[in-house]
Write a protein that holds these residues in place. Sequence first.
Motif, mmCIF file in Angstrom:
data_model
loop_
_atom_site.group_PDB
_atom_site.id
_atom_site.type_symbol
_atom_site.label_atom_id
_atom_site.label_comp_id
_atom_site.label_asym_id
_atom_site.label_seq_id
_atom_site.Cartn_x
_atom_site.Cartn_y
_atom_site.Cartn_z
ATOM 1 N N LEU A 107 31.574 -67.579 -2.309
ATOM 2 C CA LEU A 107 31.741 -68.883 -1.656
ATOM 3 C C LEU A 107 33.121 -69.000 -1.015
ATOM 4 O O LEU A 107 33.248 -69.521 0.103
ATOM 5 N N ALA A 108 34.145 -68.507 -1.694
ATOM 6 C CA ALA A 108 35.495 -68.582 -1.118
ATOM 7 C C ALA A 108 35.557 -67.791 0.186
ATOM 8 O O ALA A 108 36.223 -68.199 1.150
ATOM 9 N N ALA A 109 34.829 -66.688 0.244
ATOM 10 C CA ALA A 109 34.811 -65.876 1.470
ATOM 11 C C ALA A 109 34.168 -66.640 2.622
ATOM 12 O O ALA A 109 34.523 -66.449 3.789
ATOM 13 N N LEU A 110 33.211 -67.513 2.298
ATOM 14 C CA LEU A 110 32.580 -68.322 3.345
ATOM 15 C C LEU A 110 33.553 -69.346 3.925
ATOM 16 O O LEU A 110 33.446 -69.744 5.083
ATOM 17 N N VAL A 111 34.481 -69.794 3.088
ATOM 18 C CA VAL A 111 35.431 -70.833 3.503
ATOM 19 C C VAL A 111 36.547 -70.244 4.363
ATOM 20 O O VAL A 111 36.908 -70.792 5.401
ATOM 21 N N ARG A 112 37.079 -69.115 3.914
ATOM 22 C CA ARG A 112 38.275 -68.561 4.560
ATOM 23 C C ARG A 112 37.991 -68.199 6.013
ATOM 24 O O ARG A 112 37.034 -67.493 6.320
ATOM 25 N N GLY A 113 38.823 -68.726 6.892
ATOM 26 C CA GLY A 113 38.708 -68.392 8.305
ATOM 27 C C GLY A 113 37.507 -69.028 8.984
ATOM 28 O O GLY A 113 37.147 -68.643 10.087
ATOM 29 N N ASN A 114 36.857 -70.017 8.343
ATOM 30 C CA ASN A 114 35.719 -70.674 8.984
ATOM 31 C C ASN A 114 35.989 -72.178 9.057
ATOM 32 O O ASN A 114 35.889 -72.880 8.056
ATOM 33 N N ASP A 115 36.300 -72.665 10.262
ATOM 34 C CA ASP A 115 36.675 -74.084 10.372
ATOM 35 C C ASP A 115 35.461 -75.015 10.341
ATOM 36 O O ASP A 115 35.619 -76.232 10.405
ATOM 37 N N ARG A 116 34.258 -74.467 10.206
ATOM 38 C CA ARG A 116 33.067 -75.320 10.064
ATOM 39 C C ARG A 116 32.861 -75.751 8.610
ATOM 40 O O ARG A 116 32.123 -76.681 8.338
ATOM 41 N N VAL A 117 33.499 -75.043 7.683
ATOM 42 C CA VAL A 117 33.391 -75.406 6.267
ATOM 43 C C VAL A 117 34.596 -76.274 5.928
ATOM 44 O O VAL A 117 35.725 -75.786 5.871
ATOM 45 N N VAL A 118 34.341 -77.574 5.727
ATOM 46 C CA VAL A 118 35.450 -78.521 5.617
ATOM 47 C C VAL A 118 35.630 -79.091 4.216
ATOM 48 O O VAL A 118 36.530 -79.908 4.000
ATOM 49 N N ALA A 119 34.786 -78.705 3.273
ATOM 50 C CA ALA A 119 34.915 -79.283 1.926
ATOM 51 C C ALA A 119 34.342 -78.343 0.880
ATOM 52 O O ALA A 119 33.509 -77.478 1.179
ATOM 53 N N TRP A 120 34.826 -78.547 -0.369
ATOM 54 C CA TRP A 120 34.256 -77.830 -1.518
ATOM 55 C C TRP A 120 33.400 -78.820 -2.304
ATOM 56 O O TRP A 120 33.873 -79.865 -2.728
ATOM 57 N N GLY A 121 32.131 -78.479 -2.475
ATOM 58 C CA GLY A 121 31.257 -79.369 -3.250
ATOM 59 C C GLY A 121 29.812 -79.192 -2.834
ATOM 60 O O GLY A 121 29.532 -78.400 -1.933
ATOM 61 N N GLU A 122 28.899 -79.831 -3.499
ATOM 62 C CA GLU A 122 29.180 -80.848 -4.444
ATOM 63 C C GLU A 122 29.286 -80.268 -5.842
ATOM 64 O O GLU A 122 28.489 -79.441 -6.259
ATOM 65 N N ILE A 123 30.318 -80.754 -6.544
ATOM 66 C CA ILE A 123 30.591 -80.258 -7.886
ATOM 67 C C ILE A 123 30.804 -81.469 -8.805
ATOM 68 O O ILE A 123 31.094 -82.562 -8.334
ATOM 69 N N GLY A 124 30.643 -81.253 -10.095
ATOM 70 C CA GLY A 124 30.857 -82.370 -11.013
ATOM 71 C C GLY A 124 30.017 -82.280 -12.268
ATOM 72 O O GLY A 124 29.803 -81.186 -12.802
ATOM 73 N N PHE A 125 29.559 -83.475 -12.690
ATOM 74 C CA PHE A 125 28.772 -83.587 -13.916
ATOM 75 C C PHE A 125 27.466 -84.288 -13.621
ATOM 76 O O PHE A 125 27.452 -85.304 -12.915
ATOM 77 N N ASP A 126 26.361 -83.787 -14.197
ATOM 78 C CA ASP A 126 25.105 -84.529 -14.177
ATOM 79 C C ASP A 126 24.551 -84.562 -15.587
ATOM 80 O O ASP A 126 23.909 -83.621 -16.034
ATOM 81 N N TYR A 127 24.842 -85.666 -16.286
ATOM 82 C CA TYR A 127 24.382 -85.845 -17.671
ATOM 83 C C TYR A 127 23.027 -86.561 -17.706
ATOM 84 O O TYR A 127 22.492 -86.807 -18.774
ATOM 85 N N HIS A 128 22.521 -86.923 -16.528
ATOM 86 C CA HIS A 128 21.196 -87.543 -16.481
ATOM 87 C C HIS A 128 20.122 -86.470 -16.656
ATOM 88 O O HIS A 128 19.210 -86.613 -17.453
ATOM 89 N N TYR A 129 20.274 -85.371 -15.907
ATOM 90 C CA TYR A 129 19.289 -84.286 -15.983
ATOM 91 C C TYR A 129 19.675 -83.183 -16.968
ATOM 92 O O TYR A 129 18.814 -82.508 -17.509
#
Length: 262
Positions: free
Chosen positions: A83-105
């Motif tokens: 995933l980091a390789a997809l970000v580096r040098g690619n100005d179309r990738v503008v964010a990291w996510g979605e990441i976090g917690f899902d305690y519902h599922y």
Amino acid sequence: MTQFVDSHCHIDGPEYDADRSEVIARAREAGVATMLNVGTGDPQSGAFERAVELAEKHPEIYAAVGVHPHDAKLFDETSARRLAALVRGNDRVVAWGEIGFDYHYDHSPREVQREVFQRQLRLARELGLPVVIHSRAADDDTIRILREELSDYGPAAVMHCFGGSLQMAREALDLGFYISFAGNLTFKKAEDLRDIARQLPLDRLLVETDCPYLTPVPFRGRRNEPARVVETARCLATLHRREAEEVGRITSENFARLFGVP
Ligand SMILES: [Zn+2]
Ligand SMILES: [Zn+2]
């Protein structure tokens, strides 16, 4: 023409294989000038590469990459590198996510969700990217880890599809974050959520579809798509006694500021 931004959609998925170009055309006709397509799925499956390709093909679509808490059990250092390789040098990738917690599922064990969330927050920091946060039924743990990892973080973050408490919203704003509302803001039973949205400053809010899910009123029951973000903007505008166009403009400016795009 009025401009809106769909700050969080998933139109790279199979739900749109049959008519993706029509979906994108309808968004444009509705005034949705920009979309952030958030890749999800197994990081080894090629799903994220597909999300990035979609953004490379369409100037109005940007991409985010990151492993969803549902898939935290699939995350490893190979996927981090991929995933980091997809970000580096690619100005179309503008964010990291979605990441976090899902305690519902709880599709991944909570301990694994926590480790993977923390690891990815650190990755986002290394890459200098704003972060898209998914938090469901996990207000306290989400805020705790964000305070530990992202205090004074310039690129900031967005609490996507916000469904937490007013206190959580305020703590996120204190951290310099943005809050994004999805179609569930328009649901008949969402009076509490609308009460929260009414009390938050417009210059820190975004709107999104999170499509194909959470189709806003009056289109509930059908597949969602970016053009429908206008309904959520209209709902937010009513809560703040503004015109939908004004909310479109303000949330578009917020999006550009957060994600560093024109
Ligand atoms: Zn989400
Ligand atoms: Zn999503």
